[in-house]
Design a protein around this motif. Structure first.
Motif, PDB file in Angstrom:
ATOM      1  N   ASP A   3      10.279   4.574  30.349  1.00  0.00           N
ATOM      2  CA  ASP A   3      10.654   3.193  30.638  1.00  0.00           C
ATOM      3  C   ASP A   3      11.947   2.853  29.902  1.00  0.00           C
ATOM      4  OD1 ASP A   3      10.282   0.561  31.662  1.00  0.00           O
ATOM      5  OD2 ASP A   3       9.385  -0.071  29.772  1.00  0.00           O
ATOM      6  N   GLY A   4      12.870   2.172  30.564  1.00  0.00           N
ATOM      7  CA  GLY A   4      14.124   1.795  29.928  1.00  0.00           C
ATOM      8  C   GLY A   4      15.061   2.981  29.784  1.00  0.00           C
TER       9      GLY A   4
ATOM     10  N   GLY B 218      18.177   5.841  38.226  1.00  0.00           N
ATOM     11  CA  GLY B 218      16.949   5.070  38.162  1.00  0.00           C
ATOM     12  C   GLY B 218      15.745   5.875  38.612  1.00  0.00           C
TER      13      GLY B 218
ATOM     14  N   GLU C   5      11.948  -3.056  23.368  1.00  0.00           N
ATOM     15  CA  GLU C   5      12.035  -3.388  24.785  1.00  0.00           C
ATOM     16  C   GLU C   5      13.118  -2.627  25.537  1.00  0.00           C
ATOM     17  OE1 GLU C   5       9.875  -5.415  26.293  1.00  0.00           O
ATOM     18  OE2 GLU C   5       8.839  -5.508  24.361  1.00  0.00           O
ATOM     19  N   ARG C   6      13.914  -1.809  24.838  1.00  0.00           N
ATOM     20  CA  ARG C   6      15.106  -1.269  25.492  1.00  0.00           C
ATOM     21  C   ARG C   6      14.932   0.117  26.080  1.00  0.00           C
ATOM     22  NH1 ARG C   6      19.577  -1.603  21.130  1.00  0.00           N
ATOM     23  NH2 ARG C   6      20.908  -0.966  22.878  1.00  0.00           N
TER      24      ARG C   6
ATOM     25  N   THR D 185       9.798   3.675  35.651  1.00  0.00           N
ATOM     26  CA  THR D 185       9.623   2.294  36.092  1.00  0.00           C
ATOM     27  C   THR D 185      10.931   1.776  36.681  1.00  0.00           C
ATOM     28  OG1 THR D 185      10.386   1.106  34.107  1.00  0.00           O
ATOM     29  CG2 THR D 185       8.139   2.016  34.046  1.00  0.00           C
ATOM     30  N   GLU D 186      10.906   0.533  37.124  1.00  0.00           N
ATOM     31  CA  GLU D 186      12.139  -0.066  37.664  1.00  0.00           C
ATOM     32  C   GLU D 186      13.195  -0.259  36.600  1.00  0.00           C
ATOM     33  OE1 GLU D 186      10.004  -3.560  35.926  1.00  0.00           O
ATOM     34  OE2 GLU D 186       9.405  -1.716  37.000  1.00  0.00           O
ATOM     35  N   ARG D 187      12.809  -0.134  35.320  1.00  0.00           N
ATOM     36  CA  ARG D 187      13.766  -0.290  34.224  1.00  0.00           C
ATOM     37  C   ARG D 187      14.342   1.030  33.748  1.00  0.00           C
ATOM     38  NH1 ARG D 187      10.275  -4.389  30.430  1.00  0.00           N
ATOM     39  NH2 ARG D 187       9.267  -2.398  29.943  1.00  0.00           N
ATOM     40  N   SER D 188      13.873   2.141  34.272  1.00  0.00           N
ATOM     41  CA  SER D 188      14.302   3.456  33.794  1.00  0.00           C
ATOM     42  C   SER D 188      15.789   3.681  34.049  1.00  0.00           C
ATOM     43  CB  SER D 188      13.499   4.568  34.479  1.00  0.00           C
ATOM     44  OG  SER D 188      12.130   4.492  34.132  1.00  0.00           O
ATOM     45  N   ARG D 189      16.467   4.168  33.022  1.00  0.00           N
ATOM     46  CA  ARG D 189      17.867   4.559  33.110  1.00  0.00           C
ATOM     47  C   ARG D 189      17.992   5.906  32.410  1.00  0.00           C
ATOM     48  NH1 ARG D 189      17.260   1.219  36.120  1.00  0.00           N
ATOM     49  NH2 ARG D 189      18.408  -0.711  36.512  1.00  0.00           N
TER      50      ARG D 189
ATOM     51  N   SER E 118       6.843  -1.664  35.558  1.00  0.00           N
ATOM     52  CA  SER E 118       6.692  -1.830  34.109  1.00  0.00           C
ATOM     53  C   SER E 118       5.555  -2.780  33.756  1.00  0.00           C
ATOM     54  CB  SER E 118       8.005  -2.330  33.498  1.00  0.00           C
ATOM     55  OG  SER E 118       8.409  -3.548  34.086  1.00  0.00           O
TER      56      SER E 118
END
Length: 364
Positions: free
Chosen positions: A118-119, A181, A68-69, A138-142, A197
């Protein structure tokens, strides 16, 4: 690798390979290590791409990360540390040789290569994703190239990607290692499409029987606002300077809190890595092709193995985690032009050679 086939004991394999309809899937499968890449994983990905390139049943290749990370936190930097400290550097050089060849292959892959960013996507994770033809955030992308914080220099074609970002945004990201992001990744040219996501499972399912562009139309959305666009003025003005020292001076003189914080961040990074990174990004702009830049990055990475800052940076950030690296030299003023230039010295018969013989302009 076709017809849904997987190798034995797939849950333990560091890379999972499967096909679903017209799509072939690569899943990086070291979730406890945030899917960090080792040499075996690079080889497995390359072998799969060889098979699928010539398989008429495969229309699209997709890369994702288990857990999930995130997709991938980078290369196995602990192994590089151990090799630099205790070995002769040949294992790391061999790893980078195959990794950079893979990066170039992904960039030239003849079929759609869909990277689900993602993530967390950092370092080597950028290398197996941001060179692809379809890059989804995605909104979780770093996303980050954080190498200067461990006494290293952006590689995996990272200086090529960042050199092509608008204005001086790429210079800023290369020197600071700042995480960005989705919207900022799109702005900087590190990604192409934003999907929430929650839409990823349906998007990936669609790829089994739908061309990539059609699947994107069904699920793509505008990203949430980013930060870099509104920071362009001070970033472009400060990072246009010719030296790291002058960049820091301009940041401190800017008067804005974000610029001041950025200057303070830079002063925590390896002085040597900062100066080499600035030179590498500037030279990457002139070199042009990804292959030429990867050849340059290979020289720089191999040179970094013999410097104290790489071992010390990984110790401080990854091993002991005291976050207190003792850089050597300790200040920007102590890093001379000759110290920087040696990172770009030709390697003779050890060159990566992606651009072919005689195509690398001496002196950058």
């Amino acid at each position: 690798m076709t017809g849904g086939e997987q190798s034995a004991a797939p849950s333990a394999a560091p890379v999972l390979l499967r096909t679903e309809g017209r799509a072939a899937h690569i899943t990086l499968n070291r979730p406890k290590a945030l899917n960090a890449l080792n040499h075996d994983m690079i080889r497995r990905i390359d072998e799969a791409l060889s098979v699928w390139e010539h398989d008429p049943a495969v229309e699209t290749v997709v890369i994702t990360g288990a857990g999930e990370r995130g997709l991938c936190a980078g290369g196995d930097i602990r192994a590089v540390h151990d090799d630099a400290r205790d070995g002769d550097g040949t294992a790391s050089a061999a790893f980078w040789r195959d990794e950079y060849h893979l990066n170039a292959r992904i960039a030239r892959y003849p079929k759609p290569y869909v990277a689900v960013m993602d993530g967390i996507v950092m370092g080597g994770g950028v290398g197996v994703s941001a060179h692809g033809s379809v890059r989804v955030v995605t909104e979780r992308s770093r996303i980050a190239m954080p190498e200067t914080g461990i006494g290293f220099v952006p590689d995996i074609g990272g200086t090529h990607l960042l050199a092509r970002a608008p204005g001086e945004l790429g210079t800023h990201l290369a020197l600071t290692g700042t995480q960005i992001g989705a919207a900022d990744a799109l702005l900087c040219g590190l990604a192409d499409h934003y999907l929430p996501s929650a839409a990823l499972p349906a998007f990936l399912d669609d790829l089994a029987g739908t061309p990539v562009r059609d699947a994107l139309v069904r699920h793509e959305q505008p990203p949430p606002p980013g930060r870099l666009a509104e920071q362009r003025a001070w970033i472009d003005a400060c990072y246009a300077a010719g030296t790291v020292e002058e960049i820091v001076r301009r940041l401190l003189a800017d008067g804005g809190p974000e610029a001041k914080e950025t200057a303070e961040t830079l002063l925590t990074r390896s002085p040597t890595a900062l100066k080499v990174t600035l030179a590498a990004v500037r030279r990457a702009r002139r070199l042009g092709s990804l292959e030429r830049v990867l050849d340059q990055e290979y020289r720089v990475s191999c040179a970094a193995l013999s410097t104290p800052d790489l071992v010390e940076g990984v110790r401080a950030q990854i091993i002991d985690k005291d976050r207190a690296p003792r850089w050597s030299p300790a200040t920007l003023a102590e890093v001379g032009d000759a110290d920087v230039e040696r990172f770009f010295a030709p390697l003779g018969d050890r060159e990566l050679g992606l651009a072919g013989p005689g195509t690398y302009p001496q002196g950058g």
